[in-house]
Scaffold this motif. Structure first.
Motif, PDB file in Angstrom:
ATOM      1  N   ARG A  60      12.731 -18.208   1.024  1.00  0.00           N
ATOM      2  CA  ARG A  60      13.767 -18.480   2.013  1.00  0.00           C
ATOM      3  C   ARG A  60      14.461 -19.782   1.640  1.00  0.00           C
ATOM      4  O   ARG A  60      13.947 -20.568   0.840  1.00  0.00           O
ATOM      5  CB  ARG A  60      13.174 -18.590   3.405  1.00  0.00           C
ATOM      6  CG  ARG A  60      12.355 -19.861   3.640  1.00  0.00           C
ATOM      7  CD  ARG A  60      11.865 -19.955   5.061  1.00  0.00           C
ATOM      8  NE  ARG A  60      11.468 -21.318   5.399  1.00  0.00           N
ATOM      9  CZ  ARG A  60      11.048 -21.674   6.599  1.00  0.00           C
ATOM     10  NH1 ARG A  60      10.957 -20.772   7.563  1.00  0.00           N
ATOM     11  NH2 ARG A  60      10.724 -22.930   6.842  1.00  0.00           N
ATOM     12  N   MET A  61      15.617 -19.999   2.224  1.00  0.00           N
ATOM     13  CA  MET A  61      16.363 -21.227   1.979  1.00  0.00           C
ATOM     14  C   MET A  61      16.450 -22.024   3.271  1.00  0.00           C
ATOM     15  O   MET A  61      16.853 -21.501   4.313  1.00  0.00           O
ATOM     16  CB  MET A  61      17.772 -20.923   1.467  1.00  0.00           C
ATOM     17  CG  MET A  61      18.583 -22.168   1.151  1.00  0.00           C
ATOM     18  SD  MET A  61      20.252 -21.782   0.586  1.00  0.00           S
ATOM     19  CE  MET A  61      19.888 -20.921  -0.944  1.00  0.00           C
ATOM     20  N   ASP A  62      16.074 -23.276   3.198  1.00  0.00           N
ATOM     21  CA  ASP A  62      16.169 -24.176   4.352  1.00  0.00           C
ATOM     22  C   ASP A  62      17.345 -25.127   4.164  1.00  0.00           C
ATOM     23  O   ASP A  62      17.650 -25.543   3.042  1.00  0.00           O
ATOM     24  CB  ASP A  62      14.886 -24.991   4.499  1.00  0.00           C
ATOM     25  CG  ASP A  62      13.673 -24.131   4.842  1.00  0.00           C
ATOM     26  OD1 ASP A  62      13.842 -23.171   5.609  1.00  0.00           O
ATOM     27  OD2 ASP A  62      12.580 -24.421   4.326  1.00  0.00           O
ATOM     28  N   TRP A  63      17.985 -25.463   5.250  1.00  0.00           N
ATOM     29  CA  TRP A  63      19.010 -26.507   5.212  1.00  0.00           C
ATOM     30  C   TRP A  63      18.971 -27.277   6.525  1.00  0.00           C
ATOM     31  O   TRP A  63      18.368 -26.856   7.508  1.00  0.00           O
ATOM     32  CB  TRP A  63      20.404 -25.945   4.947  1.00  0.00           C
ATOM     33  CG  TRP A  63      20.968 -25.026   5.994  1.00  0.00           C
ATOM     34  CD1 TRP A  63      21.253 -25.307   7.306  1.00  0.00           C
ATOM     35  CD2 TRP A  63      21.339 -23.654   5.812  1.00  0.00           C
ATOM     36  NE1 TRP A  63      21.772 -24.222   7.945  1.00  0.00           N
ATOM     37  CE2 TRP A  63      21.843 -23.182   7.050  1.00  0.00           C
ATOM     38  CE3 TRP A  63      21.316 -22.791   4.722  1.00  0.00           C
ATOM     39  CZ2 TRP A  63      22.306 -21.885   7.218  1.00  0.00           C
ATOM     40  CZ3 TRP A  63      21.772 -21.493   4.891  1.00  0.00           C
ATOM     41  CH2 TRP A  63      22.265 -21.049   6.130  1.00  0.00           C
ATOM     42  N   GLY A  64      19.616 -28.440   6.511  1.00  0.00           N
ATOM     43  CA  GLY A  64      19.742 -29.247   7.718  1.00  0.00           C
ATOM     44  C   GLY A  64      21.181 -29.239   8.184  1.00  0.00           C
ATOM     45  O   GLY A  64      22.108 -29.322   7.368  1.00  0.00           O
ATOM     46  N   GLU A  65      21.368 -29.143   9.491  1.00  0.00           N
ATOM     47  CA  GLU A  65      22.723 -29.066  10.058  1.00  0.00           C
ATOM     48  C   GLU A  65      22.772 -29.878  11.337  1.00  0.00           C
ATOM     49  O   GLU A  65      21.912 -29.730  12.209  1.00  0.00           O
ATOM     50  CB  GLU A  65      23.078 -27.608  10.335  1.00  0.00           C
ATOM     51  CG  GLU A  65      24.424 -27.399  11.014  1.00  0.00           C
ATOM     52  CD  GLU A  65      24.644 -25.940  11.403  1.00  0.00           C
ATOM     53  OE1 GLU A  65      25.758 -25.459  11.266  1.00  0.00           O
ATOM     54  OE2 GLU A  65      23.659 -25.306  11.860  1.00  0.00           O
ATOM     55  N   LEU A  66      23.770 -30.756  11.443  1.00  0.00           N
ATOM     56  CA  LEU A  66      24.001 -31.530  12.657  1.00  0.00           C
ATOM     57  C   LEU A  66      25.481 -31.443  12.998  1.00  0.00           C
ATOM     58  O   LEU A  66      26.326 -31.786  12.163  1.00  0.00           O
ATOM     59  CB  LEU A  66      23.588 -32.990  12.452  1.00  0.00           C
ATOM     60  CG  LEU A  66      23.906 -33.961  13.602  1.00  0.00           C
ATOM     61  CD1 LEU A  66      23.121 -33.589  14.865  1.00  0.00           C
ATOM     62  CD2 LEU A  66      23.613 -35.405  13.192  1.00  0.00           C
ATOM     63  N   VAL A  67      25.794 -30.992  14.192  1.00  0.00           N
ATOM     64  CA  VAL A  67      27.176 -30.931  14.657  1.00  0.00           C
ATOM     65  C   VAL A  67      27.325 -31.873  15.840  1.00  0.00           C
ATOM     66  O   VAL A  67      26.640 -31.709  16.868  1.00  0.00           O
ATOM     67  CB  VAL A  67      27.579 -29.491  15.048  1.00  0.00           C
ATOM     68  CG1 VAL A  67      29.013 -29.480  15.600  1.00  0.00           C
ATOM     69  CG2 VAL A  67      27.470 -28.561  13.857  1.00  0.00           C
ATOM     70  N   LEU A  68      28.186 -32.880  15.688  1.00  0.00           N
ATOM     71  CA  LEU A  68      28.443 -33.863  16.732  1.00  0.00           C
ATOM     72  C   LEU A  68      29.810 -33.570  17.345  1.00  0.00           C
ATOM     73  O   LEU A  68      30.840 -33.807  16.704  1.00  0.00           O
ATOM     74  CB  LEU A  68      28.419 -35.276  16.152  1.00  0.00           C
ATOM     75  CG  LEU A  68      27.101 -35.727  15.510  1.00  0.00           C
ATOM     76  CD1 LEU A  68      27.276 -37.074  14.818  1.00  0.00           C
ATOM     77  CD2 LEU A  68      25.991 -35.800  16.550  1.00  0.00           C
ATOM     78  N   PRO A  69      29.864 -33.026  18.551  1.00  0.00           N
ATOM     79  CA  PRO A  69      31.153 -32.656  19.153  1.00  0.00           C
ATOM     80  C   PRO A  69      32.026 -33.876  19.418  1.00  0.00           C
ATOM     81  O   PRO A  69      31.534 -34.965  19.755  1.00  0.00           O
ATOM     82  CB  PRO A  69      30.749 -31.975  20.471  1.00  0.00           C
ATOM     83  CG  PRO A  69      29.309 -31.608  20.301  1.00  0.00           C
ATOM     84  CD  PRO A  69      28.725 -32.669  19.412  1.00  0.00           C
ATOM     85  N   GLY A  70      33.324 -33.686  19.260  1.00  0.00           N
ATOM     86  CA  GLY A  70      34.293 -34.722  19.559  1.00  0.00           C
ATOM     87  C   GLY A  70      35.243 -34.279  20.656  1.00  0.00           C
ATOM     88  O   GLY A  70      35.119 -33.181  21.198  1.00  0.00           O
ATOM     89  N   ARG A  71      36.224 -35.132  20.969  1.00  0.00           N
ATOM     90  CA  ARG A  71      37.210 -34.773  21.990  1.00  0.00           C
ATOM     91  C   ARG A  71      38.081 -33.616  21.522  1.00  0.00           C
ATOM     92  O   ARG A  71      38.592 -32.846  22.331  1.00  0.00           O
ATOM     93  CB  ARG A  71      38.100 -35.980  22.315  1.00  0.00           C
ATOM     94  CG  ARG A  71      37.357 -37.189  22.840  1.00  0.00           C
ATOM     95  CD  ARG A  71      38.321 -38.216  23.435  1.00  0.00           C
ATOM     96  NE  ARG A  71      39.458 -38.496  22.568  1.00  0.00           N
ATOM     97  CZ  ARG A  71      39.478 -39.410  21.599  1.00  0.00           C
ATOM     98  NH1 ARG A  71      38.369 -40.111  21.344  1.00  0.00           N
ATOM     99  NH2 ARG A  71      40.561 -39.623  20.883  1.00  0.00           N
ATOM    100  N   GLU A  72      38.279 -33.528  20.210  1.00  0.00           N
ATOM    101  CA  GLU A  72      39.117 -32.479  19.650  1.00  0.00           C
ATOM    102  C   GLU A  72      38.251 -31.504  18.853  1.00  0.00           C
ATOM    103  O   GLU A  72      37.147 -31.840  18.406  1.00  0.00           O
ATOM    104  CB  GLU A  72      40.194 -33.092  18.752  1.00  0.00           C
ATOM    105  CG  GLU A  72      41.120 -34.049  19.488  1.00  0.00           C
ATOM    106  CD  GLU A  72      42.190 -34.640  18.576  1.00  0.00           C
ATOM    107  OE1 GLU A  72      42.343 -34.148  17.432  1.00  0.00           O
ATOM    108  OE2 GLU A  72      42.868 -35.579  19.015  1.00  0.00           O
TER     109      GLU A  72
END
Length: 352
Positions: free
Chosen positions: A81-93
């Motif tokens: 399997r393939m692992d990755w890291g993901e972080l999404v920081l929402p903004g005003r737009e």
């Protein structure tokens, strides 16, 4: 003669298992070294072709005496399997800025470790930032195949939303800065990076997309065509220690990492601040009664207010702050601050 426990670079990546005796002549076909760097162990992989091999220094290789050698690689090649890291920081737009780094090169300090280190520091900074304008998509992926797989699952969203992107690699040494442009250049990422590098690191090395070598190959490819660039210190394929055991912790430094962090932080600040403004009044507005101009004119007044007046002169709704700053020779973040002051006073309107 060599042992994986001494260095994980000694075994060619993705070698198939082997346990056999060979003559030195037979073994030579499975050995990799660098005559030009006799004390370096090269980093070699065989992802897509079945095979096996060993990497060693040229000095070690020259010391091998004729005779019989036992080659043992206790590996397993099987579906995984393939692992990755993901972080999404929402903004005003909804518009997104992409930060992508890779997590696949063993024992590489500059080519591998520096990217995740600087990216993590930027993620912490962005997470603490109040009033983020843009959404930030921050990725930790295996290079090439990781970016391809991630794009296969997120392509339409990323194509629609990404306003600028950066591949984060080779950011830890104290060499001069390097810039790799997007496929066609001229994107917001290109312009913001070039503005900061030209102002703060004027001796930087500029590379065209023809010199690509990391995940911009996927992000900028036809059919994807995202606005992605790279800001580096010593560029991959350029410094001799690249993809060798000499790219170790002694090659990078806290000062090198900090400089890369500060440069990228400034570039992201430029992207956050960049807008299009339109003058709300014909002719030059009376700034004094709005508290924007010194009440008493002196010989120094034109110089003090030059940036403000020049900004107003080009705020026609078709030039963003970055373009105006470059045209009038002013600092882009100072121009952005002045533009916000003028907008609050009602003489400029935000139009983008």
């Amino acid at each position: 003669v060599i042992d994986f426990q001494a260095s994980n670079l000694h075994v060619v990546g993705y070698s198939e298992p082997v346990d056999r005796w060979l003559s030195l002549e037979e073994l030579e076909g499975h050995l990799h070294s660098l005559p030009e760097l006799p004390n370096a162990i090269p980093y070699r992989t065989s992802y897509y072709t079945r095979g096996w091999g060993f990497c060693l220094t040229e000095t070690q290789r020259r010391a091998l005496a004729p005779g019989r050698y036992r080659a043992v690689i206790d590996s397993t090649l099987a579906p995984g399997r393939m692992d990755w890291g993901e972080l999404v920081l929402p903004g005003r737009e909804s518009g997104e800025v992409l930060l992508s780094t890779y997590i696949c090169h063993p024992s590489m300090a500059n080519n591998e470790l520096s990217g995740p280190v600087v990216t993590t520091a930027l993620a912490q900074m962005l997470k603490a930032m109040e009033g983020r304008r843009y959404t930030y998509r921050i990725l930790f992926l295996p290079e090439t195949i990781g970016a391809i797989l991630y794009l296969s699952r997120n392509l339409e969203t990323m194509k629609r939303l990404t306003v600028a992107g950066f591949v984060m690699t080779c950011m830890g040494d104290e060499g001069g800065y390097s810039f790799l442009e997007s496929r066609l250049g001229g994107t917001l990422a290109d312009r913001a990076a070039l503005n900061v590098l030209s102002s703060h690191h004027p001796g930087f090395a500029r590379h065209s997309y023809l010199d690509r070598g990391s995940d911009e190959r996927q992000y900028c490819s036809p059919g994807v065509d995202m606005p992605v660039v790279s800001v580096m210190r010593s560029k991959y394929h350029v410094y001799p220690e690249y993809h060798t055991s000499l790219d170790d912790m002694s090659f990078i430094s806290p000062a090198g990492l900090e400089g890369s962090f500060e440069t990228m932080a400034r570039i992201l600040s430029v992207i956050e601040a960049n807008r299009v403004y339109t003058a709300t009044l014909p002719c030059e507005p009376q700034l004094g009664r709005r508290g924007l101009y010194p009440a008493l004119g002196t010989p120094d007044t034109p110089k003090i207010t030059a940036t403000m007046r020049n900004l107003l002169a080009y705020a026609d709704g078709s030039h963003d702050v970055l373009a105006i700053a470059e045209r009038i020779g002013a600092d882009v973040l100072e121009c952005a601050r002045i533009a916000e002051t003028l907008a609050e006073a009602g003489v400029l309107a935000r139009s983008g």
